[in-house]
Design a protein around this motif. Sequence first.
Motif, PDB file in Angstrom:
ATOM      1  N   GLY A  17      -9.940   7.906   3.755  1.00  0.00           N
ATOM      2  CA  GLY A  17      -8.904   7.165   3.052  1.00  0.00           C
ATOM      3  C   GLY A  17      -7.637   7.938   2.757  1.00  0.00           C
ATOM      4  N   GLY A  18      -7.630   9.214   3.073  1.00  0.00           N
ATOM      5  CA  GLY A  18      -6.432  10.010   2.824  1.00  0.00           C
ATOM      6  C   GLY A  18      -5.325   9.679   3.811  1.00  0.00           C
ATOM      7  N   GLY A  19      -4.201  10.315   3.604  1.00  0.00           N
ATOM      8  CA  GLY A  19      -3.072  10.097   4.505  1.00  0.00           C
ATOM      9  C   GLY A  19      -1.781  10.584   3.897  1.00  0.00           C
ATOM     10  N   LEU A  20      -0.680  10.210   4.546  1.00  0.00           N
ATOM     11  CA  LEU A  20       0.654  10.560   4.075  1.00  0.00           C
ATOM     12  C   LEU A  20       1.228   9.365   3.316  1.00  0.00           C
ATOM     13  CD1 LEU A  20       3.211  12.352   4.071  1.00  0.00           C
ATOM     14  CD2 LEU A  20       3.799  11.315   6.276  1.00  0.00           C
ATOM     15  N   VAL A  21       1.699   9.610   2.127  1.00  0.00           N
ATOM     16  CA  VAL A  21       2.253   8.545   1.300  1.00  0.00           C
ATOM     17  C   VAL A  21       3.482   9.074   0.564  1.00  0.00           C
ATOM     18  CG1 VAL A  21       0.753   9.104  -0.659  1.00  0.00           C
ATOM     19  CG2 VAL A  21       1.647   6.779  -0.406  1.00  0.00           C
ATOM     20  N   GLN A  22       4.419   8.187   0.297  1.00  0.00           N
ATOM     21  CA  GLN A  22       5.621   8.579  -0.433  1.00  0.00           C
ATOM     22  C   GLN A  22       5.326   8.697  -1.924  1.00  0.00           C
ATOM     23  OE1 GLN A  22       8.726   5.783   0.534  1.00  0.00           O
ATOM     24  NE2 GLN A  22       9.228   6.864   2.423  1.00  0.00           N
ATOM     25  N   PRO A  23       6.099   9.495  -2.625  1.00  0.00           N
ATOM     26  CA  PRO A  23       5.936   9.561  -4.087  1.00  0.00           C
ATOM     27  C   PRO A  23       6.007   8.167  -4.698  1.00  0.00           C
ATOM     28  CG  PRO A  23       7.379  11.310  -3.356  1.00  0.00           C
ATOM     29  CD  PRO A  23       7.120  10.441  -2.152  1.00  0.00           C
TER      30      PRO A  23
END
Length: 118
Positions: free
Chosen positions: A8-14
């Motif tokens: 479920g992880g990944g790259l996400v914006q603040p």
Amino acid sequence: QVQLVESGGGLVQPGGSLRLSCRASGSIFSVFAPSTLAWYRQTPGKQRELVAHISDSRDTNYVDFVKGRFTISRDNSKRTVYLQMNSLKPEDTAVYFCNKVGTQQWSWGQGTQVTVSS
């Protein structure tokens, strides 16, 4: 032997959200439900730190830096523990792991990378 698989992880914006899952398999039938389960995180060069935990009766506890933003939950029928992460900050960037709390922890999984960046 118990195997833990985080996802479920990944790259996400603040300010964004992610939902992590951790599924346990193997010799887990009699030990998962009674166990207090937790999410931990680790950044390079630092020790793994506890983020949140949930008891067998679903009492929850969070470290101060995630209170009000993260929610831990569990589904014993699926042998899975979840971490809903909202209002993510760059300092939440880490590899996230799950395990039981206390002695005789299970073997650690590979973790799931969470990166918070614009």
